[in-house]
Design an enzyme around this catalytic site. Structure first.
Site, PDB file in Angstrom:
ATOM      1  N   LYS A 100      -7.276 -29.924 -10.967  1.00  0.00           N
ATOM      2  CA  LYS A 100      -8.433 -29.902 -10.077  1.00  0.00           C
ATOM      3  C   LYS A 100      -8.631 -28.476  -9.562  1.00  0.00           C
ATOM      4  O   LYS A 100      -7.742 -27.896  -8.939  1.00  0.00           O
ATOM      5  CB  LYS A 100      -8.238 -30.854  -8.899  1.00  0.00           C
ATOM      6  CG  LYS A 100      -9.405 -30.804  -7.905  1.00  0.00           C
ATOM      7  CD  LYS A 100      -9.098 -31.542  -6.620  1.00  0.00           C
ATOM      8  CE  LYS A 100     -10.154 -31.225  -5.574  1.00  0.00           C
ATOM      9  NZ  LYS A 100      -9.840 -31.816  -4.252  1.00  0.00           N
ATOM     10  N   GLY A 161     -12.036 -33.260   5.044  1.00  0.00           N
ATOM     11  CA  GLY A 161     -11.338 -33.752   6.233  1.00  0.00           C
ATOM     12  C   GLY A 161     -12.231 -34.149   7.386  1.00  0.00           C
ATOM     13  O   GLY A 161     -11.735 -34.481   8.464  1.00  0.00           O
ATOM     14  N   ALA A 187     -14.013 -35.365  -0.961  1.00  0.00           N
ATOM     15  CA  ALA A 187     -14.066 -34.763   0.377  1.00  0.00           C
ATOM     16  C   ALA A 187     -15.128 -35.406   1.251  1.00  0.00           C
ATOM     17  O   ALA A 187     -16.263 -35.618   0.828  1.00  0.00           O
ATOM     18  CB  ALA A 187     -14.306 -33.261   0.315  1.00  0.00           C
ATOM     19  N   THR A 210      -7.466 -37.402   3.605  1.00  0.00           N
ATOM     20  CA  THR A 210      -7.438 -37.514   5.059  1.00  0.00           C
ATOM     21  C   THR A 210      -7.829 -38.905   5.546  1.00  0.00           C
ATOM     22  O   THR A 210      -7.252 -39.415   6.518  1.00  0.00           O
ATOM     23  CB  THR A 210      -8.363 -36.461   5.686  1.00  0.00           C
ATOM     24  OG1 THR A 210      -8.030 -35.171   5.179  1.00  0.00           O
ATOM     25  CG2 THR A 210      -8.230 -36.446   7.198  1.00  0.00           C
TER      26      THR A 210
END
Length: 259
Positions: A100, A161, A187, A210
């Site tokens: 990634k 996050g 994300a 997260t």
């Protein structure tokens, strides 16, 4: 639905949920959450995670590389050169070729540096890497990454996050419609409904960290995310009903008895 595998660079995966390995209180919790998620691909920040320590101290002691597909990532890299060097070291250390790529351009938002990402992608693909590229939600950038040989494009839903969910669903839809490689939202997912929305938009998978690791109960949230991914995928394949501006009676109005 008999065979609805996620295929990335010729590899087949039953799960469409990819998870990160950071932010947990310890490796034991990491393992428990990943097991509960059903994920088969785990992403690892090469510059931040100890992969080579002695028994009981390394991630590999808890997350078996023989059982999971490790996806080394370049978190913390701010230039194409840093990212390329990091992934070359990862390949030397663990033989990982599916990677990634993320090149950050701003410390506050952690938005990707598009120009550096494109540069790094071109170098890595030429070097034999199978690159899954983190990017913004711009359909034109996603198209350029695919042209450079990336095996998947990974547009953000919101800042890393943040837990804000998908901020630009129309852009994600555009990326999905034009892509010839898997599209993974990466994300910004915060809860199960965000993951379901991503799948209902037609994304092939979702990567998150997260949202699970910072939940009050990470293992329970991992289970919720697993179910949300499955539900969202089935809803997408089923084809939702059309949206209407006015009501439409659920019961038939013809052939009924009248007083």
């Amino acid at each position: 639905m008999v065979d609805d595998a996620l295929i990335v660079a010729g590899r087949r995966f039953a799960s469409r949920l990819l998870v990160g390995t950071g932010k947990y209180k310890d490796f034991a919790q990491t393992r428990a959450a990943i097991e509960a998620s059903g994920a088969e691909i785990v992403t690892v920040a090469v510059r931040r995670v100890n992969l080579a320590a002695g028994k009981g101290e390394a991630l590999t002691d808890y997350i078996d590389p023989a059982h999971y597909t490790y996806l080394p990532n370049t978190a913390g890299c701010y230039s194409a050169e840093e990212a390329v060097r990091t992934l070359r070291l990862a390949r030397e250390a663990g033989g990982w070729n599916l990677v990634k790529l993320e090149v950050i351009g701003d410390e506050k938002t952690l938005y990707p540096d598009v120009m550096q990402t494109l540069k790094a992608a071109e170098i890595l693909v030429a070097d034999g890497f199978e690159v899954m590229a983190y990017t913004n939600d711009d359909p034109l950038v996603a198209r350029e990454l695919e042209k450079r040989g990336c095996v998947a494009v990974m547009p953000l839903a919101a800042p890393i996050g943040s837990g804000l969910g998908i901020q630009n669903p129309l852009n994600i839809r555009f990326i999905v419609e034009q892509a010839n490689v898997p599209v993974l939202v990466d994300a910004g997912v915060g809860t199960a409904s965000d993951a379901a929305v991503a799948m209902e938009l037609g994304c092939d998978a979702v990567l998150m960290n997260t949202a699970i690791a910072e939940a009050k109960d990470p293992v329970l949230m991992a289970q919720a995310m697993r179910l949300a991914i499955e539900a969202g995928r089935k809803a997408y394949l089923a084809g939702r009903m059309p949206r209407r501006h006015y009501a439409s009676a659920s019961s038939p109005q013809k052939g009924t008895l009248t007083a």
